[in-house]
Design a protein around this motif. Structure first.
Motif, PDB file in Angstrom:
ATOM      1  N   ASN A  14       0.836  -1.205   0.000  1.00  0.00           N
ATOM      2  CA  ASN A  14       0.000   0.000   0.000  1.00  0.00           C
ATOM      3  C   ASN A  14       0.869   1.253   0.000  1.00  0.00           C
ATOM      4  O   ASN A  14       0.586   2.219  -0.726  1.00  0.00           O
ATOM      5  CB  ASN A  14      -0.941   0.004   1.211  1.00  0.00           C
ATOM      6  CG  ASN A  14      -2.066  -0.991   1.089  1.00  0.00           C
ATOM      7  OD1 ASN A  14      -2.384  -1.484   0.016  1.00  0.00           O
ATOM      8  ND2 ASN A  14      -2.676  -1.319   2.216  1.00  0.00           N
TER       9      ASN A  14
ATOM     10  N   GLU B 240      -4.455   9.549   5.796  1.00  0.00           N
ATOM     11  CA  GLU B 240      -5.453   8.936   6.680  1.00  0.00           C
ATOM     12  C   GLU B 240      -5.371   7.412   6.612  1.00  0.00           C
ATOM     13  O   GLU B 240      -5.447   6.726   7.643  1.00  0.00           O
ATOM     14  CB  GLU B 240      -6.865   9.401   6.297  1.00  0.00           C
ATOM     15  CG  GLU B 240      -7.150  10.826   6.679  1.00  0.00           C
ATOM     16  CD  GLU B 240      -8.451  11.383   6.114  1.00  0.00           C
ATOM     17  OE1 GLU B 240      -8.888  12.429   6.621  1.00  0.00           O
ATOM     18  OE2 GLU B 240      -9.021  10.779   5.174  1.00  0.00           O
ATOM     19  N   SER B 241      -5.206   6.881   5.416  1.00  0.00           N
ATOM     20  CA  SER B 241      -5.104   5.432   5.250  1.00  0.00           C
ATOM     21  C   SER B 241      -3.846   4.886   5.932  1.00  0.00           C
ATOM     22  O   SER B 241      -3.893   3.863   6.615  1.00  0.00           O
ATOM     23  CB  SER B 241      -5.109   5.068   3.770  1.00  0.00           C
ATOM     24  OG  SER B 241      -5.027   3.665   3.612  1.00  0.00           O
TER      25      SER B 241
ATOM     26  N   LEU C 140      -2.508  15.711   9.999  1.00  0.00           N
ATOM     27  CA  LEU C 140      -3.915  15.775   9.601  1.00  0.00           C
ATOM     28  C   LEU C 140      -4.705  16.898  10.277  1.00  0.00           C
ATOM     29  O   LEU C 140      -5.783  17.250   9.824  1.00  0.00           O
ATOM     30  CB  LEU C 140      -4.600  14.428   9.881  1.00  0.00           C
ATOM     31  CG  LEU C 140      -4.183  13.299   8.947  1.00  0.00           C
ATOM     32  CD1 LEU C 140      -4.647  11.960   9.502  1.00  0.00           C
ATOM     33  CD2 LEU C 140      -4.729  13.536   7.543  1.00  0.00           C
TER      34      LEU C 140
ATOM     35  N   ARG D 135      -4.484  13.831   1.578  1.00  0.00           N
ATOM     36  CA  ARG D 135      -5.169  13.586   2.855  1.00  0.00           C
ATOM     37  C   ARG D 135      -5.677  12.156   2.950  1.00  0.00           C
ATOM     38  O   ARG D 135      -5.537  11.501   3.985  1.00  0.00           O
ATOM     39  CB  ARG D 135      -6.307  14.586   3.042  1.00  0.00           C
ATOM     40  CG  ARG D 135      -6.963  14.443   4.398  1.00  0.00           C
ATOM     41  CD  ARG D 135      -7.900  15.629   4.708  1.00  0.00           C
ATOM     42  NE  ARG D 135      -8.218  15.621   6.111  1.00  0.00           N
ATOM     43  CZ  ARG D 135      -7.478  16.146   7.077  1.00  0.00           C
ATOM     44  NH1 ARG D 135      -6.371  16.774   6.777  1.00  0.00           N
ATOM     45  NH2 ARG D 135      -7.836  16.072   8.340  1.00  0.00           N
ATOM     46  N   THR D 136      -6.252  11.639   1.882  1.00  0.00           N
ATOM     47  CA  THR D 136      -6.761  10.267   1.877  1.00  0.00           C
ATOM     48  C   THR D 136      -5.633   9.273   2.098  1.00  0.00           C
ATOM     49  O   THR D 136      -5.782   8.311   2.860  1.00  0.00           O
ATOM     50  CB  THR D 136      -7.486   9.977   0.542  1.00  0.00           C
ATOM     51  OG1 THR D 136      -8.522  10.948   0.362  1.00  0.00           O
ATOM     52  CG2 THR D 136      -8.077   8.578   0.530  1.00  0.00           C
ATOM     53  N   ALA D 137      -4.503   9.500   1.459  1.00  0.00           N
ATOM     54  CA  ALA D 137      -3.351   8.603   1.621  1.00  0.00           C
ATOM     55  C   ALA D 137      -2.844   8.637   3.059  1.00  0.00           C
ATOM     56  O   ALA D 137      -2.604   7.584   3.665  1.00  0.00           O
ATOM     57  CB  ALA D 137      -2.238   8.998   0.650  1.00  0.00           C
TER      58      ALA D 137
ATOM     59  N   GLU E  72      -4.731  11.274  -3.641  1.00  0.00           N
ATOM     60  CA  GLU E  72      -4.942  12.525  -2.913  1.00  0.00           C
ATOM     61  C   GLU E  72      -4.235  12.448  -1.558  1.00  0.00           C
ATOM     62  O   GLU E  72      -4.299  11.438  -0.858  1.00  0.00           O
ATOM     63  CB  GLU E  72      -6.447  12.752  -2.730  1.00  0.00           C
ATOM     64  CG  GLU E  72      -6.834  14.150  -2.312  1.00  0.00           C
ATOM     65  CD  GLU E  72      -6.856  14.313  -0.794  1.00  0.00           C
ATOM     66  OE1 GLU E  72      -6.403  15.384  -0.323  1.00  0.00           O
ATOM     67  OE2 GLU E  72      -7.274  13.397  -0.087  1.00  0.00           O
TER      68      GLU E  72
ATOM     69  N   GLU F 230      -4.375   4.814   9.664  1.00  0.00           N
ATOM     70  CA  GLU F 230      -5.227   3.682  10.052  1.00  0.00           C
ATOM     71  C   GLU F 230      -4.441   2.368  10.026  1.00  0.00           C
ATOM     72  O   GLU F 230      -4.617   1.517  10.906  1.00  0.00           O
ATOM     73  CB  GLU F 230      -6.429   3.581   9.109  1.00  0.00           C
ATOM     74  CG  GLU F 230      -7.442   4.685   9.280  1.00  0.00           C
ATOM     75  CD  GLU F 230      -8.483   4.705   8.166  1.00  0.00           C
ATOM     76  OE1 GLU F 230      -8.535   3.749   7.350  1.00  0.00           O
ATOM     77  OE2 GLU F 230      -9.243   5.692   8.098  1.00  0.00           O
TER      78      GLU F 230
ATOM     79  N   PHE G  55       0.962   4.344  -2.701  1.00  0.00           N
ATOM     80  CA  PHE G  55       0.822   5.768  -2.368  1.00  0.00           C
ATOM     81  C   PHE G  55       2.022   6.553  -2.900  1.00  0.00           C
ATOM     82  O   PHE G  55       1.871   7.644  -3.451  1.00  0.00           O
ATOM     83  CB  PHE G  55       0.698   5.975  -0.856  1.00  0.00           C
ATOM     84  CG  PHE G  55      -0.524   5.358  -0.233  1.00  0.00           C
ATOM     85  CD1 PHE G  55      -1.747   5.350  -0.885  1.00  0.00           C
ATOM     86  CD2 PHE G  55      -0.453   4.778   1.025  1.00  0.00           C
ATOM     87  CE1 PHE G  55      -2.872   4.789  -0.312  1.00  0.00           C
ATOM     88  CE2 PHE G  55      -1.572   4.212   1.609  1.00  0.00           C
ATOM     89  CZ  PHE G  55      -2.781   4.217   0.947  1.00  0.00           C
TER      90      PHE G  55
ATOM     91  N   VAL H 141      -5.506   5.532  -4.783  1.00  0.00           N
ATOM     92  CA  VAL H 141      -5.470   6.711  -3.921  1.00  0.00           C
ATOM     93  C   VAL H 141      -4.330   7.591  -4.392  1.00  0.00           C
ATOM     94  O   VAL H 141      -3.180   7.150  -4.441  1.00  0.00           O
ATOM     95  CB  VAL H 141      -5.283   6.329  -2.432  1.00  0.00           C
ATOM     96  CG1 VAL H 141      -5.037   7.567  -1.592  1.00  0.00           C
ATOM     97  CG2 VAL H 141      -6.492   5.561  -1.928  1.00  0.00           C
TER      98      VAL H 141
ATOM     99  N   VAL I 180      -5.220  -1.217  -0.503  1.00  0.00           N
ATOM    100  CA  VAL I 180      -5.774   0.102  -0.809  1.00  0.00           C
ATOM    101  C   VAL I 180      -5.295   0.449  -2.208  1.00  0.00           C
ATOM    102  O   VAL I 180      -4.101   0.401  -2.493  1.00  0.00           O
ATOM    103  CB  VAL I 180      -5.297   1.166   0.206  1.00  0.00           C
ATOM    104  CG1 VAL I 180      -5.841   2.537  -0.160  1.00  0.00           C
ATOM    105  CG2 VAL I 180      -5.705   0.774   1.625  1.00  0.00           C
TER     106      VAL I 180
END
Length: 154
Positions: A31, A103-104, A153, A99-101, A97, A107, A35, A95, A92
């Motif tokens: 993942n 956040e992932s 974030l 922020r999305t990356a 973007e 997590e 990214f 992706v 994943v």
């Protein structure tokens, strides 16, 4: 007892947990590569470099986990199908973007920590200092990374 003095039944439980961690780490690693390759936008330069730092560190951690499995008498998982079956982290895709990356990744680090804490307890009970030390070191690095990603974030 196995050849390093750990009860074989206890070692078998550790091996199972470490293989689950290994599988999750392998999916996490891929993942991160995705990214790194696909990030776009004004934060590209910083994140492209940061994601490379993360996947390089993950590759070293993967090797350490696999070698620990071998040290305590097990066999590390080593196929993509096994990783996908055993991993607690899901693939994943698509992706790009920032922020999305981030956040992932956050997590996924949290999921790794959640997998490691029971191993830490298990290895402490087994008086398995090698596994305990490895997991303790991983946790310390990941907790700091979780803090940093959370700060990014905000």
């Amino acid at each position: 007892m196995n050849y390093i003095g750990i009860d074989e039944d206890v070692a078998a439980g550790e091996i199972k947990a470490l293989n689950s961690l290994l599988a999750s780490y392998q999916v996490f690693y891929q993942n991160l590569r995705g990214f790194h390759w696909n990030i776009k936008g004004e934060k590209f330069f910083g994140l492209h470099e940061k994601f490379e730092e993360y996947y390089t560190a993950a590759a070293e951690d993967i090797d350490a986990i696999a070698e620990r499995i071998l040290t305590i008498g097990g066999a590390p998982l080593h196929s993509i199908s096994q990783y996908l079956k055993e991993s607690k982290i899901r693939e994943v895709t698509e992706v790009s973007e920032a922020r999305t990356a981030v956040e992932s990744i956050l997590e996924q680090y949290i999921e790794l920590v959640n997998l490691e804490r029971p191993i830490l307890d298990q290895s402490a009970e087994a008086n398995d200092e090698g596994t305990n030390s490895l997991i303790s070191d991983l946790l310390a690095k990941q907790e700091k990374t979780i803090w940093m990603l959370s700060s990014w974030l905000k």
